[in-house]
Design a protein around this motif. Structure first.
Motif, short mmCIF file in Angstrom:
data_model
loop_
_atom_site.label_atom_id
_atom_site.label_comp_id
_atom_site.label_asym_id
_atom_site.label_seq_id
_atom_site.Cartn_x
_atom_site.Cartn_y
_atom_site.Cartn_z
N ASP A 28 24.15 11.03 39.77
CA ASP A 28 23.89 9.69 39.24
C ASP A 28 22.86 9.67 38.12
N CYS A 83 28.74 7.81 42.36
CA CYS A 83 28.59 8.09 40.94
C CYS A 83 29.65 7.38 40.10
N GLN A 91 27.60 8.00 35.64
CA GLN A 91 29.02 7.70 35.85
C GLN A 91 29.94 8.46 34.89
#
Length: 201
Positions: A28, A83, A91
């Motif tokens: 993340d 994520c 992302q």
């Protein structure tokens, strides 16, 4: 009685002398240094994605290695979904490097992919002798994994354009150390001859 390493009932169907490890790229990036990682890690992710496809074309198994981020009840799918869908900084990394159904995954609690994980057993079943290490951070999780692989007598390829640390200087220092001390080949990903590597491993 059949040798258990020869009949895994579909759990680990691959057998290859080389394995590709993708370390902490499903991430993340929600940590203080995350903004410093984003741009260079996205560039590395594109190169890792190309390398991954080349490996799959060569029937080299792919293993995703990921932190559990302290979530002891989590699994790899939960980390991936976090994520992909929770609006996190990392992302686009997950989107670039989506695991395939036939890829392997290992969650790790600490820096090294070998510490308190099933990785060593998986690699034994795969009959891997050479590891290609990619991911973040070059001076932490990649370095610790490379060190543990070295003492287990794996040959190491760590493509210089597929690992990232918090600064270019840290990346260069880590690569220099791994080349000098761990005898790692740091040839850039597109220059690695996978067919030759499979024959020589």
């Amino acid at each position: 009685m059949a040798n258990p390493t020869e009949d895994l009932h579909g759990n680990a169907p691959d057998s290859a002398p080389v394995a590709l490890l993708i370390i902490d790229m499903i991430n993340d990036l929600e940590f203080p240094e995350g903004p410093d990682f984003l741009v260079p890690t996205l560039a590395a992710a594109d190169r890792i994605a190309r390398l991954k496809q080349r490996c799959k074309d060569a029937h080299i198994p792919v293993v995703y290695i990921n932190d559990n981020f302290g979530r002891w009840r989590s699994d790899f799918r939960e980390v991936l979904d976090h994520c992909l869908y929770d609006g996190v900084r990392g992302q686009p990394l997950a989107e670039r490097l989506l695991p395939d159904d036939d890829d392997y995954s290992v969650l790790k609690p600490k820096h090294s992919a070998f510490f308190a994980t099933t990785l060593e057993t998986l690699l034994a079943y795969l009959k891997a002798k050479t590891l290609i290490l990619t991911g973040i951070s070059a001076d932490a999780c990649v370095l610790f994994t490379a060190s543990d692989a070295y003492v287990r007598d794996f040959s190491l390829y760590i493509p210089s354009d597929c690992v990232v640390a918090g600064s270019p200087v840290y990346t260069e220092e880590a690569l220099a150390f791994m080349k000098r001390v761990l005898k790692a080949d740091i040839t850039p990903a597109d220059e690695i001859d996978l067919a030759k590597l499979l024959v020589e491993s």
